[in-house]
Design a protein around this motif. Structure first.
Motif, PDB file in Angstrom:
ATOM      1  N   GLY A   1     -10.337  42.887 -35.182  1.00  0.00           N
ATOM      2  CA  GLY A   1      -9.108  42.924 -35.511  1.00  0.00           C
ATOM      3  C   GLY A   1      -8.871  43.128 -36.992  1.00  0.00           C
ATOM      4  N   GLN A   2      -8.018  42.627 -37.473  1.00  0.00           N
ATOM      5  CA  GLN A   2      -7.752  42.890 -39.301  1.00  0.00           C
ATOM      6  C   GLN A   2      -7.797  41.661 -40.041  1.00  0.00           C
ATOM      7  OE1 GLN A   2      -3.893  44.853 -38.978  1.00  0.00           O
ATOM      8  NE2 GLN A   2      -5.119  46.693 -39.269  1.00  0.00           N
ATOM      9  N   ARG A   3      -8.053  41.692 -41.195  1.00  0.00           N
ATOM     10  CA  ARG A   3      -8.454  40.647 -42.392  1.00  0.00           C
ATOM     11  C   ARG A   3      -7.431  41.150 -43.546  1.00  0.00           C
ATOM     12  NH1 ARG A   3     -12.969  37.282 -41.558  1.00  0.00           N
ATOM     13  NH2 ARG A   3     -13.195  37.098 -39.220  1.00  0.00           N
ATOM     14  N   LEU A   4      -6.722  40.131 -43.971  1.00  0.00           N
ATOM     15  CA  LEU A   4      -6.146  40.271 -45.227  1.00  0.00           C
ATOM     16  C   LEU A   4      -6.981  39.720 -46.380  1.00  0.00           C
ATOM     17  CD1 LEU A   4      -3.775  41.132 -47.470  1.00  0.00           C
ATOM     18  CD2 LEU A   4      -2.785  38.723 -46.875  1.00  0.00           C
ATOM     19  N   LEU A   5      -7.690  40.653 -47.117  1.00  0.00           N
ATOM     20  CA  LEU A   5      -8.585  39.986 -48.014  1.00  0.00           C
ATOM     21  C   LEU A   5      -7.886  40.125 -49.464  1.00  0.00           C
ATOM     22  CD1 LEU A   5     -11.630  42.270 -47.126  1.00  0.00           C
ATOM     23  CD2 LEU A   5     -11.061  39.786 -46.402  1.00  0.00           C
ATOM     24  N   ASN A   6      -7.861  39.036 -50.178  1.00  0.00           N
ATOM     25  CA  ASN A   6      -7.393  38.866 -51.587  1.00  0.00           C
ATOM     26  C   ASN A   6      -7.876  39.847 -52.530  1.00  0.00           C
ATOM     27  OD1 ASN A   6      -5.339  37.037 -50.680  1.00  0.00           O
ATOM     28  ND2 ASN A   6      -6.712  35.317 -50.845  1.00  0.00           N
ATOM     29  N   GLU A   7      -9.254  39.809 -52.356  1.00  0.00           N
ATOM     30  CA  GLU A   7     -10.050  40.493 -53.473  1.00  0.00           C
ATOM     31  C   GLU A   7      -9.735  42.030 -53.592  1.00  0.00           C
ATOM     32  OE1 GLU A   7     -14.679  41.995 -54.017  1.00  0.00           O
ATOM     33  OE2 GLU A   7     -14.221  40.190 -52.495  1.00  0.00           O
ATOM     34  N   ILE A   8      -9.092  42.606 -52.417  1.00  0.00           N
ATOM     35  CA  ILE A   8      -8.956  44.053 -52.582  1.00  0.00           C
ATOM     36  C   ILE A   8      -7.310  44.134 -52.348  1.00  0.00           C
ATOM     37  CG2 ILE A   8     -10.884  44.760 -51.652  1.00  0.00           C
ATOM     38  CD1 ILE A   8      -9.808  45.461 -48.919  1.00  0.00           C
ATOM     39  N   GLY A   9      -6.655  43.011 -52.063  1.00  0.00           N
ATOM     40  CA  GLY A   9      -5.242  42.989 -52.013  1.00  0.00           C
ATOM     41  C   GLY A   9      -4.574  43.682 -50.813  1.00  0.00           C
ATOM     42  N   GLU A  10      -5.409  43.965 -49.780  1.00  0.00           N
ATOM     43  CA  GLU A  10      -4.890  44.795 -48.587  1.00  0.00           C
ATOM     44  C   GLU A  10      -5.468  44.154 -47.157  1.00  0.00           C
ATOM     45  OE1 GLU A  10      -5.492  48.921 -49.092  1.00  0.00           O
ATOM     46  OE2 GLU A  10      -4.471  48.909 -50.975  1.00  0.00           O
ATOM     47  N   THR A  11      -4.944  44.472 -46.118  1.00  0.00           N
ATOM     48  CA  THR A  11      -5.317  44.417 -44.929  1.00  0.00           C
ATOM     49  C   THR A  11      -6.063  45.363 -44.622  1.00  0.00           C
ATOM     50  OG1 THR A  11      -3.183  43.264 -44.204  1.00  0.00           O
ATOM     51  CG2 THR A  11      -4.719  43.899 -42.649  1.00  0.00           C
ATOM     52  N   SER A  12      -7.206  45.075 -44.064  1.00  0.00           N
ATOM     53  CA  SER A  12      -8.362  45.950 -43.627  1.00  0.00           C
ATOM     54  C   SER A  12      -8.707  45.667 -42.114  1.00  0.00           C
ATOM     55  CB  SER A  12      -9.529  45.717 -44.377  1.00  0.00           C
ATOM     56  OG  SER A  12      -9.624  46.175 -45.796  1.00  0.00           O
ATOM     57  N   ASP A  13      -9.400  46.691 -41.463  1.00  0.00           N
ATOM     58  CA  ASP A  13      -9.910  46.656 -40.157  1.00  0.00           C
ATOM     59  C   ASP A  13     -11.221  45.883 -40.340  1.00  0.00           C
ATOM     60  OD1 ASP A  13      -7.834  47.868 -38.914  1.00  0.00           O
ATOM     61  OD2 ASP A  13      -8.713  49.831 -38.516  1.00  0.00           O
ATOM     62  N   TYR A  14     -11.403  45.099 -39.534  1.00  0.00           N
ATOM     63  CA  TYR A  14     -12.744  44.048 -39.682  1.00  0.00           C
ATOM     64  C   TYR A  14     -13.754  44.424 -38.489  1.00  0.00           C
ATOM     65  CZ  TYR A  14     -15.554  39.906 -40.272  1.00  0.00           C
ATOM     66  OH  TYR A  14     -16.431  38.803 -40.378  1.00  0.00           O
ATOM     67  N   PHE A  15     -14.890  44.822 -38.838  1.00  0.00           N
ATOM     68  CA  PHE A  15     -15.978  45.037 -37.640  1.00  0.00           C
ATOM     69  C   PHE A  15     -17.066  43.920 -38.033  1.00  0.00           C
ATOM     70  CE2 PHE A  15     -13.592  48.607 -38.538  1.00  0.00           C
ATOM     71  CZ  PHE A  15     -13.347  49.255 -37.393  1.00  0.00           C
ATOM     72  N   VAL A  16     -17.777  43.763 -36.944  1.00  0.00           N
ATOM     73  CA  VAL A  16     -18.900  42.718 -36.987  1.00  0.00           C
ATOM     74  C   VAL A  16     -19.951  43.587 -36.116  1.00  0.00           C
ATOM     75  CG1 VAL A  16     -19.947  40.598 -36.357  1.00  0.00           C
ATOM     76  CG2 VAL A  16     -17.702  40.778 -37.065  1.00  0.00           C
ATOM     77  N   CYS A  17     -21.367  43.502 -36.475  1.00  0.00           N
ATOM     78  CA  CYS A  17     -22.589  43.870 -36.112  1.00  0.00           C
ATOM     79  C   CYS A  17     -23.713  42.969 -35.675  1.00  0.00           C
ATOM     80  CB  CYS A  17     -22.984  45.141 -36.742  1.00  0.00           C
ATOM     81  SG  CYS A  17     -24.510  45.867 -35.924  1.00  0.00           S
TER      82      CYS A  17
END
Length: 177
Positions: free
Chosen positions: A156-172
């Motif tokens: 899914g996606q995550r809104l990260l305050n550190e970068i101020g934007e929503t990013s696609d989120y991946f896990v391995c």
């Protein structure tokens, strides 16, 4: 979260090393690249002096705090810096974040994939990390495709305050790569 110090990722065509203030020209070129600005960040770096301050405040500070960060990736044959690749520890993410950025002239040669795979292997074997995450700009297809090729799964996606934007989120899960 602090990891063991001392070892570096290894692979056939590339060397990994800690960044230094002498890398200012390389960082300036990398961070002024239009794709870097579009997909990662516009840090407003316009001079080597600003690049040196950035290196001191970000990459070197992260290595000092966590013993991991974004290593400078050089082509073994020439010693030329091609990009950066490594792990970023972020307060907002539950796992270390695989990050990378490469100069335009090194894209499309498999270098990013080789470097990212080396960081995965290093993370599992040397740092004993079981799970990594990664974030990408939602429209950065090349980066998300690379992550999937090396074993990451979209979450899914995550809104990260550190970068101020929503990013696609991946896990391995590293035991499964």
């Amino acid at each position: 979260m602090k990891f063991p110090a001392g070892s570096l990722p290894e692979c056939d065509r590339l060397n990994f090393r800690l960044p230094s203030l002498d890398d200012a020209a390389f960082y300036l070129k990398l961070m002024k690249d239009p794709d870097y600005i579009r997909f990662i960040a516009d840090n407003g770096i316009t001079s080597e002096e600003e690049a040196r301050a950035y290196i001191q405040d970000k990459p070197l500070a992260r290595f000092a705090q966590f013993n991991v960060g974004l290593w400078v990736v050089e082509v073994k044959e020439t010693g030329q810096p091609a990009g950066v690749c490594g792990l970023v520890v972020r307060d907002e993410l539950e796992y270390p974040d695989l990050g990378y950025a490469f100069l335009e002239e090194f894209r499309g040669q498999g270098i990013a994939r080789e470097a990212a795979q080396a960081v995965l292997e290093h993370s599992c074997q040397k740092l004993k990390i079981e799970t990594l995450c990664a974030i990408t700009a939602p429209d950065n297809r090349r980066s998300s495709d690379l992550l999937k090729k090396i074993g990451f799964k979209g979450q899914g996606q995550r809104l990260l305050n550190e970068i101020g934007e929503t990013s696609d989120y991946f896990v391995c899960e590293l035991g499964s790569t």
